[in-house]
Design an enzyme around this catalytic site. Structure first.
Site, PDB file in Angstrom:
ATOM      1  N   SER A  93       0.794  -1.129  -0.069  1.00 40.90           N
ATOM      2  CA  SER A  93      -0.034   0.016   0.144  1.00 40.90           C
ATOM      3  C   SER A  93       0.932   1.310  -0.114  1.00 40.90           C
ATOM      4  O   SER A  93       1.855   1.342   0.847  1.00 40.90           O
ATOM      5  CB  SER A  93      -0.821   0.026   1.243  1.00 40.90           C
ATOM      6  OG  SER A  93      -1.560   1.398   1.462  1.00 40.90           O
ATOM      7  N   GLU A 152     -10.030   3.802  15.344  1.00 41.35           N
ATOM      8  CA  GLU A 152     -10.492   4.703  14.198  1.00 41.35           C
ATOM      9  C   GLU A 152     -11.319   5.785  14.611  1.00 41.35           C
ATOM     10  O   GLU A 152     -12.402   5.256  15.260  1.00 41.35           O
ATOM     11  CB  GLU A 152     -10.775   4.112  12.836  1.00 41.35           C
ATOM     12  CG  GLU A 152      -9.547   2.947  12.502  1.00 41.35           C
ATOM     13  CD  GLU A 152      -8.387   3.445  12.063  1.00 41.35           C
ATOM     14  OE1 GLU A 152      -8.510   4.606  11.493  1.00 41.35           O
ATOM     15  OE2 GLU A 152      -7.497   2.871  12.293  1.00 41.35           O
TER      16      GLU A 152
END
Length: 299
Positions: free
Chosen positions: A43, A274
């Site tokens: 990524s 998150e």
């Protein structure tokens, strides 16, 4: 030994506190034994793993190298694109909560070895509005302190290392009046934190309730009613002998398949570390949605 047709190894070069290429080098011989064909995917930026999941129709194994944040991005992609490969974890984060839940190993090399003969087991997940989590959802003190720490270097601090700092503010009035529905039953009260758990760990420590399971089709709900240092320390593993099944002064516990957090509105929810959602929230368990390579937990 496990043998799959085609696997993909997902990693990024700022995963956790270790050099990712050194980790891959040490684990590669075990990784390559797991499937006939192995693809490595790095990524470059957040969201790459999520988008890559759209292309995984021909893969029967996904190996995630990283921590809970990396796993969170991958499972949201798999869920949204309706993919259901087996998932293997090589831990590389600060706390590695779900790798502890699947009992795959505390370090990357150990985990890669354990993946070879691990069993495939189905696990529940939390669906919070349109987002997926494996470990927890929470509002209140823990989320407030996460917001204070969100600009810190996660590789040094980790999202949940703010928890000890909560004790510094326990004398403040952080409470709120809440209204929730648990499987259709309304409950109201005053709390400093509401915590919904699916996984066995949060912030690197074990959730203190003996009958919690990430595969039982229900979520465990903790409502911390007051700034009780003893209860809060126990909740985050400061007291290894604590079990909310036996003592719960200052904390209510419930089990539910579906939770509607109605009020107050506008609270920031911490979902597996998150911070991207606010209340009101519709939370429910999705039973046995994901398949992970896991090792039995010795009693």
């Amino acid at each position: 030994m496990n043998k799959f047709k085609k696997s993909i190894v997902m990693y990024h070069d700022n995963s956790g506190q270790q050099d990712i290429f050194e980790v891959l080098g040490k684990c590669s011989s075990n990784i390559l034994k797991l499937s006939n064909e192995t693809v490595f995917f790095q990524s470059e930026e957040q969201g790459d793993f999520y988008k890559k999941c759209k292309e995984l129709k021909d893969f029967d194994l996904v190996i995630v190298v990283g921590g809970d944040g990396t796993i969170n991005e991958v499972i949201n992609g798999l869920y949204d694109y309706d993919m259901n490969p087996v998932i293997g974890i090589i831990p590389g984060g600060s706390f590695n909560d779900f790798s502890k839940t699947v009992n795959i190993g505390a370090n990357p090399v150990e985990a890669s070895e354990n993946l070879l003969d691990a069993e495939v087991k189905e696990y529940d997940c939390i669906l919070n509005d349109d987002k997926i989590a494996l470990n927890f959802w929470t509002v209140g003190m823990a989320s407030e302190n996460a917001q204070k720490m969100q600009d810190a270097d996660k590789s040094t601090f980790g999202v949940l290392t703010y928890i000890p700092k909560i004790f510094e503010t326990l004398t403040q009035d952080n409470s709120f009046d809440y209204e929730m529905e648990l499987d259709g039953e309304t409950i109201k009260g005053n709390a400093v934190m509401v915590f919904v758990a699916n996984g066995l760990y949060s912030g690197g420590v074990e959730v203190p309730i003996s009958d919690i399971s990430p595969s039982d089709g229900v979520l465990n709900v903790f409502v911390v009613e007051q700034s009780n240092i003893g209860a809060f320390k126990a909740m985050f593993g400061q007291s290894n002998s604590f079990d909310f099944n036996e003592q719960n002064e200052g904390v209510q516990t419930f089990k539910a398949k579906e939770i509607k957090f109605i009020s107050p509105e506008g609270l920031v929810a911490d979902t597996d570390g998150e911070l991207y959602q606010k209340t009101p929230s519709n939370i429910k368990v999705v039973e046995k949605r994901f398949k992970f390579l896991s090792k039995p937990i010795e009693q």
